[in-house]
Design an enzyme around this catalytic site. Structure first.
Site, PDB file in Angstrom:
ATOM      1  N   ASN A  66       0.862  -1.217  -0.035  1.00  0.00           N
ATOM      2  CA  ASN A  66      -0.104  -0.066  -0.086  1.00  0.00           C
ATOM      3  C   ASN A  66       0.789   1.233   0.021  1.00  0.00           C
ATOM      4  OD1 ASN A  66      -2.464   1.530   0.442  1.00  0.00           O
ATOM      5  ND2 ASN A  66      -1.705   2.069   2.283  1.00  0.00           N
ATOM      6  N   GLU A  84      -1.815   1.175  -5.895  1.00  0.00           N
ATOM      7  CA  GLU A  84      -0.908   2.144  -6.053  1.00  0.00           C
ATOM      8  C   GLU A  84       0.304   2.439  -7.033  1.00  0.00           C
ATOM      9  OE1 GLU A  84      -3.441   2.497  -2.063  1.00  0.00           O
ATOM     10  OE2 GLU A  84      -2.008   0.951  -3.004  1.00  0.00           O
ATOM     11  N   ASP A  92      -4.951  21.456   9.092  1.00  0.00           N
ATOM     12  CA  ASP A  92      -5.543  20.436   7.948  1.00  0.00           C
ATOM     13  C   ASP A  92      -5.939  21.252   6.843  1.00  0.00           C
ATOM     14  OD1 ASP A  92      -5.878  18.080   6.601  1.00  0.00           O
ATOM     15  OD2 ASP A  92      -5.704  17.056   8.304  1.00  0.00           O
TER      16      ASP A  92
END
Length: 411
Positions: free
Chosen positions: A127, A190, A236
Site C-alpha cells: 500500500n 497504487e 489541515d
C-alpha cells in the site's frame, strides 16, 4: 522529482530563494504567497521545494496529460503499469535532524513531515498513502492514520498477529507517484497506478524490511507497532486546527539519503495540499455521475478547500439529470458537502461563471436539495457531535425546453 523541477523551471514556473530561510514558519509563509514552485537553496543546511504541484498546470505537466483532459483521462485508468524491481537498499542509521522538516503554524504540535509517502507491506499486499507525521525525536514520528483507511487496516492485521507493520517513507518522490498514492484505487494497486502515470513502467527497490519503494531523495525504513502517543494540533485542509488524537508511532531503523538531497514540503491547507486532496477524487465522481447522465467535467474547487465543494458540468437529456448527478457525487465522495451542477456553457473551474449560473438558473424551492443526518468529512468544523453533517446540492442548470430564456447573448 529533479527532472520535473527543471521542466517547471523551463516554463518560468519556479521561484528561487537564494537567501537563508528558517524551517520555523518562514518557509511556509513564503510558499503561502504564491502558487509557483518555490525552491529554497539554503534551509536547515539543505535544499527544499514547496508548491511542487500547486496548480492544475503543474499537475498536468507532472502527469503528462493535457490540463483540460485530466479528469476524463484519469477516469479511464486501469492501474496496470509494470513494476520493475532492481536491487536492495543498504541500511544507514536514521537521523531526522539532517532533514529540514518544517514547523508550519504557531499552534502546531511541532515539526511535521507533510509530503512523506508511507509504503507498507503485509501479507503480500503493498500500500502507498500520504500521512502527516509529527517528529518525536531523531528516529520516531507519530503518524495520523485515518481509521478504516488501508494503512490503518493493515496495521490492525499485523498487530492481531502479534507483529509490527513494515513501512518505508519516501520524501522527494516524482509528483506522479505522489498523486497515485493520494488516489483511492483498488487495494494494493497504487504502485501499478503510479507506473501507469509514469508512462507504463516504474522501477522500485526493496528495502531491508521487504517494502518496495520508488526513487526518492530521502527514504526512511521502519515499523509501526502498538505504541500510541498524542498527535496534533495540526492545520489541515480547511486551514483550521485538527484536534489532538492518540496515534501510532513509527520507529525508523534506517535512512537512505542522497548527498545533495532536495526535501519536499507540502504547506498544510495550501494550494498543493488542495490539489493532492481533491483532484484524485474528481475521476471517481466523474465515473459515478457518468452512470446517471452525460458528464463533461468535474472540479473540486479551491474555495471549497479542494475537498468539500464540487462543480459538475453535464449535458442534460431529462429534467431530473442534475439531481441524479448530485446524489451520485455524494455517494462517490462522502466528504463532499456542497455540489453545484451546471450546463455545458458554464466553465466549472471559473467561480464567477458558477455564481452566474446560480444567480440566473436556480429557484430555491425547486433546485436546492438538502440532505440531513449524513456522513460528512471529519475535517469540517460544522460536523455535528454524532459525526453527521448536512449536504446541499444545487441544480444550476437550464430548464429543458426553455433554454432560450436562459442562454446568454453572444456576438
Amino acid at each position: 522529482m529533479r527532472e520535473f523541477i527543471e521542466r517547471m523551471r523551463e516554463r518560468g514556473l519556479v521561484t528561487d530563494i537564494e537567501d537563508e530561510v528558517s524551517v520555523d514558519m518562514e518557509a511556509p509563509q513564503i510558499s503561502s504567497r504564491t502558487d509557483k514552485l518555490v525552491f529554497f537553496h539554503k534551509i536547515g543546511g539543505a535544499r527544499a521545494v514547496m508548491n511542487l504541484t500547486a496548480t492544475r498546470t503543474a499537475l498536468s505537466l507532472a502527469l503528462g496529460i493535457e490540463e483540460k483532459n485530466i479528469v476524463r483521462k484519469l477516469a479511464g485508468a486501469k492501474y496496470d503499469g509494470r513494476i520493475v524491481t532492481e536491487g536492495t537498499l543498504s541500511a544507514k542509521k536514521p537521523d531526522l535532524s539532517r532533514i529540514p522538516i518544517m514547523h508550519h503554524f504557531p499552534k502546531d504540535a511541532g515539526k511535521y513531515l507533510t509530503s512523506g509517502i508511507v509504503f507498507s507491506r503485509y501479507d503480500g499486499v503493498e500500500n502507498a498513502s500520504i500521512h502527516r507525521m509529527l517528529v518525536l525525536d531523531d528516529h520516531r514520528v507519530a503518524a495520523r492514520l485515518v481509521e478504516g483507511r488501508h494503512t490503518h487496516v493493515m496495521l490492525g492485521k499485523a498487530l492481531a498477529n502479534g507483529e509490527k507493520l513494515p513501512v518505508a517513507v519516501t520524501i522527494g518522490t516524482h509528483p506522479a507517484v505522489t498523486f497515485a498514492s493520494c488516489t483511492r484505487v483498488p487495494n494494493g494497486m497504487e504502485l501499478g497506478f503510479a507506473a501507469e502515470l509514469m508512462g507504463g513502467e516504474l522501477t522500485v527497490r526493496r528495502c531491508t524490511n521487504g517494502v518496495l519503494v520508488p526513487e526518492a531523495e530521502v527514504i526512511l525504513e521502519g515499523y509501526i507497532g502498538g505504541e500510541l502517543t498524542d498527535e496534533g494540533p495540526f492545520v489541515d485542509i480547511t486551514g483550521t486546527y485538527d484536534p489532538v488524537r492518540r496515534q501510532p508511532v513509527i520507529e525508523f531503523t534506517s535512512m537512505h539519503i542522497r548527498p545533495d538531497f532536495i526535501y519536499h514540503g507540502i504547506l498544510p491547507g495550501g494550494d498543493e495540499h488542495k490539489i493532492l486532496m481533491g483532484c484524485p477524487y474528481e475521476p471517481k465522481i466523474y465515473q459515478a455521475v457518468a452512470g446517471v447522465t452525460q458528464v463533461k467535467d468535474v472540479v473540486l474547487t479551491k474555495g471549497g478547500c479542494g475537498y468539500l465543494h464540487a462543480v459538475i458540468q453535464i449535458k442534460k437529456s431529462t429534467q431530473g439529470d442534475a439531481k441524479n448527478a448530485i446524489m451520485a457525487a455524494f455517494a462517490a465522495h462522502t466528504s463532499l458537502k456542497h455540489v453545484v451542477v451546471v450546463d455545458e456553457d458554464i466553465n466549472p473551474g471559473d467561480p464567477n461563471e458558477v455564481e452566474y449560473a446560480i444567480a440566473t438558473r436556480v429557484s430555491g424551492d425547486r433546485d436546492v436539495l438538502v440532505i440531513t443526518g449524513v456522513r460528512g468529512s471529519s475535517l469540517d468544523p460544522c460536523q455535528l457531535e454524532d459525526g453527521t453533517n448536512v449536504k446541499v446540492g444545487v441544480d444550476a442548470t437550464m430548464i429543458l425546453g426553455r433554454e432560450d430564456d436562459f442562454r446568454r447573448a453572444t456576438w
